[in-house]
Write an enzyme that holds these catalytic residues in place. Structure first.
Site, PDB file in Angstrom:
ATOM      1  N   GLY A  16       0.847  -0.931  -0.017  1.00 31.66           N
ATOM      2  CA  GLY A  16      -0.017  -0.030  -0.084  1.00 31.66           C
ATOM      3  C   GLY A  16       0.962   1.264   0.048  1.00 31.66           C
ATOM      4  N   ARG A  77       0.774  -5.160  -5.536  1.00 31.06           N
ATOM      5  CA  ARG A  77       0.933  -6.604  -4.901  1.00 31.06           C
ATOM      6  C   ARG A  77       1.343  -7.691  -5.910  1.00 31.06           C
ATOM      7  NH1 ARG A  77      -2.135  -3.523  -1.373  1.00 31.06           N
ATOM      8  NH2 ARG A  77      -1.497  -3.526   0.717  1.00 31.06           N
ATOM      9  N   ASP A 133      -0.175   2.721   8.850  1.00 33.39           N
ATOM     10  CA  ASP A 133      -0.640   1.886  10.172  1.00 33.39           C
ATOM     11  C   ASP A 133       0.217   2.119  11.367  1.00 33.39           C
ATOM     12  OD1 ASP A 133      -2.995   1.165   8.696  1.00 33.39           O
ATOM     13  OD2 ASP A 133      -2.311  -0.752   8.225  1.00 33.39           O
ATOM     14  N   ASP A 135       2.298   0.368  12.598  1.00 31.26           N
ATOM     15  CA  ASP A 135       2.309  -1.280  13.221  1.00 31.26           C
ATOM     16  C   ASP A 135       3.798  -1.958  13.231  1.00 31.26           C
ATOM     17  OD1 ASP A 135       1.624  -1.559  10.749  1.00 31.26           O
ATOM     18  OD2 ASP A 135       0.407  -3.169  11.011  1.00 31.26           O
ATOM     19  N   GLY A 176      -6.867   0.838   9.650  1.00 30.06           N
ATOM     20  CA  GLY A 176      -6.070   0.179  10.747  1.00 30.06           C
ATOM     21  C   GLY A 176      -6.784  -1.147  11.126  1.00 30.06           C
ATOM     22  N   SER A 221     -23.901  16.209  21.020  1.00 30.99           N
ATOM     23  CA  SER A 221     -23.362  15.499  19.782  1.00 30.99           C
ATOM     24  C   SER A 221     -22.131  14.801  20.301  1.00 30.99           C
ATOM     25  CB  SER A 221     -23.103  16.862  18.823  1.00 30.99           C
ATOM     26  OG  SER A 221     -21.932  17.478  19.160  1.00 30.99           O
TER      27      SER A 221
END
Length: 328
Positions: A16, A77, A133, A135, A176, A221
């Site tokens: 990505g 990919r 991400d 991660d 995520g 809200s």
């Protein structure tokens, strides 16, 4: 810099896209020019290596891209690279083009491919973590994370204007799939009522209690930030359950989607990508291989690629506590 037989390096972006990849490409190319090494850009990631889509890049080839999102080398990919035959073809093209090493900008899937390539053919490589991400183990921040956060915060700020004007509850889904870093940090920064992420156990009862408590305190809200990998349910199911429990609420859903991947990289991402790009080239020159260049405590570090693949950054529990305290 130690002497080396390294003459030509290939650089690719894989998996990505993330803002700052172009900045990293620029840093790699110009570091190669500084150290008088040839640099070859490989288009479309591993698929481009298989299809021999390569072209030499010089310092002027990467002008005016430091501020551009996406990747000038494009990314994909590759199913073919997952096969032995595909990797053999890629290696043949690599040797025909006289590449002595690779720099792979991407995430854990990209690093997995590079690791297999190294194990089978001994191709030296350094990975650069490029994913929104955040991660990947071995670095405090990944390229693109800060930009994605700022994109999300800007979007939620705009959504809040509508939520406040109409007394609405908005469920905002952010990216995520397996990690809640974007959701947690953007939720805190945008003043979300609740933040739902896959790393912590959430329940509808807790969500409803929070909404009821905010209603009783006079809040008219709310913003609920949901990571796309939230195990409690997808954002639409959560919104329907909330409507059923609070029939008087005007509940809306916004899925931010791929706008989080685009846009001009922030200063932080540009500096990070520049540092990691230079570090990757210097790492190869020093004989390093099968490693990922990262940043920890503002210092460049190299992590074994297998650790970067197998381990993951963990959510900061203090941030979860901060989010809970501020949601009163």
């Amino acid at each position: 810099m130690p002497n080396t037989t390294l003459k030509k390096i290939g650089v690719m972006t894989s998996g990505g896209d993330s803002p700052g990849m172009n900045t990293a490409i620029r840093a790699v190319v110009r570091a190669c020019a500084f150290y008088q090494i040839k640099c070859v850009g490989i288009r479309m990631g591993y698929e481009g290596l298989i299809q021999n889509q390569m072209s030499e890049l010089g310092a002027r080839s990467v002008k005016h891209i430091i501020n551009r999102g996406g990747t000038i080398l494009q990314t994909a990919r590759s199913k073919s690279f997952r096969t032995k035959e595909g990797r053999e073809k890629a290696y043949k093209n690599l040797k025909n083009n006289e590449l002595d090493g690779l720099i792979v900008i991407g995430g854990d899937g990209s690093f997995t491919g590079a690791n297999i390539f190294y194990q089978e053919f001994g191709v030296p490589f350094i990975g650069i973590p490029g994913t929104i991400d955040n991660d990947i183990f071995g670095t405090d921040y990944t390229i693109g994370y800060d930009t994605a956060l700022n994109t999300v915060i800007e979007a939620i700020d705009r959504i809040r204007d509508s939520a406040t004007s109409h007394n609405r509850v908005f469920f905002v889904e952010v990216m995520g799939r397996d990690a809640g870093f974007i959701a947690l940090s953007s939720g805190i920064a945008s003043g979300a009522q609740d933040i739902l992420i896959p790393e912590k156990e959430d329940s509808l009862d807790e969500l409803f209690k929070s909404l009821y408590k905010s209603e009783q305190s006079g809040k008219n809200s709310s913003i609920i930030v949901v990571a796309e990998g939230e195990e409690l349910g997808n954002v639409y199911d959560l919104a329907k359950a909330t409507e059923a429990r609070f029939p008087d609420y005007d509940v809306r859903v916004t899925v931010l989607g791929h706008i989080q991947r685009g846009g001009n990289p922030t200063c932080m991402d540009r500096v990070l990508a520049s540092r990691l790009g230079v570090a990757a080239v210097e790492g190869l020159l020093e004989g390093k291989t099968n490693l990922m260049a990262g940043l920890r405590s503002n210092k460049i570090v190299f992590t074994p690629i297998e650790e970067a693949i197998k381990k993951h950054n963990e959510i900061d529990q203090e941030l979860i506590k901060v989010a809970k305290i501020l949601a009163v």
